[in-house]
Design a protein around this motif. Structure first.
Motif, short mmCIF file in Angstrom:
data_model
loop_
_atom_site.label_atom_id
_atom_site.label_comp_id
_atom_site.label_asym_id
_atom_site.label_seq_id
_atom_site.Cartn_x
_atom_site.Cartn_y
_atom_site.Cartn_z
N GLN A 1 2.27 3.49 2.65
CA GLN A 1 2.86 3.81 3.95
C GLN A 1 2.69 5.29 4.28
OE1 GLN A 1 2.91 0.46 5.06
NE2 GLN A 1 3.91 1.78 6.53
N GLU B 1 4.16 -8.29 7.76
CA GLU B 1 2.81 -7.81 7.46
C GLU B 1 1.75 -8.62 8.22
OE1 GLU B 1 2.29 -5.07 5.69
OE2 GLU B 1 4.28 -4.83 4.84
N GLU C 1 3.91 1.42 12.12
CA GLU C 1 3.83 1.91 10.74
C GLU C 1 5.14 2.57 10.30
OE1 GLU C 1 1.78 1.12 8.58
OE2 GLU C 1 0.16 0.33 9.78
#
Ligand code: FEO
Length: 170
Positions: free
Chosen positions: A128, A18, A95
């Motif tokens: 997400q 992250e 992503e």
């Protein structure tokens, strides 16, 4: 401790991913700022902050679960991009990759019958979905603008990168 050490280890790794995503977005935000595309730059500064928040959510979870926080080393982000589309394609791919990582964490938690961690991860699954879809939309916006990137920049200011018109989604 509320959760297995192997789950804590995997979450510590995710903290690194992250922060890495955050740094990549700061690099892309700087790239667009240098190209005089302030809305695209603002969008990626915001994404960078969101990724930092994701890292901190995981960090807090490790503490709450009674584990030890161990932030891994992070590689330098990519700084140069052939064009805007390449930078956003990289973001989209990132992503999708993070989504696979979160899916992996959910699988691990479930295999350990760790329902607390599994429940904690649900927020990230929803996040997400939103992040992959808005990055996909941003890719379409930039492709449509072609050479006229200022149009993509103006569009972002007026409409944003969400898939549904404002007020038409929950
Ligand atoms: Fe924290 Fe966009 O993944």
């Amino acid at each position: 401790m509320l959760t297995q050490q192997k789950v804590i280890d995997a979450i510590n790794e995710q903290i690194g991913y992250e922060f890495s995503a955050s740094m990549q977005y700061y690099a892309i935000a700087a790239h667009f700022a240098a190209e005089a595309l302030p809305q695209l730059s603002r969008h990626f500064f915001r994404q960078a902050e969101e990724e930092k928040d994701h890292a901190l959510r995981f960090l807090k979870y490790v503490l709450d679960a009674g584990g030890s926080v161990a932030i891994p080393a992070i590689a330098a982000p990519q700084a140069n991009f052939a064009n805007a589309e390449a930078a956003i394609q990289l973001s989209y791919d990132q992503e999708v990759h993070v989504t696979q990582q979160i899916n992996g964490l959910v699988e691990l938690a479930r295999s350990e019958n760790d329902y607390i961690t599994s429940n904690f991860l649900q927020w990230f699954l929803t996040e997400q979905l939103e992040e992959v879809s808005s990055m996909d939309n941003l890719l379409k916006i930039v492709r449509r603008a072609g050479e006229n990137l200022w149009q993509a920049d103006e569009y972002l200011a007026r409409v944003g990168a969400t898939t549904m018109p404002e007020g038409k989604s929950a």
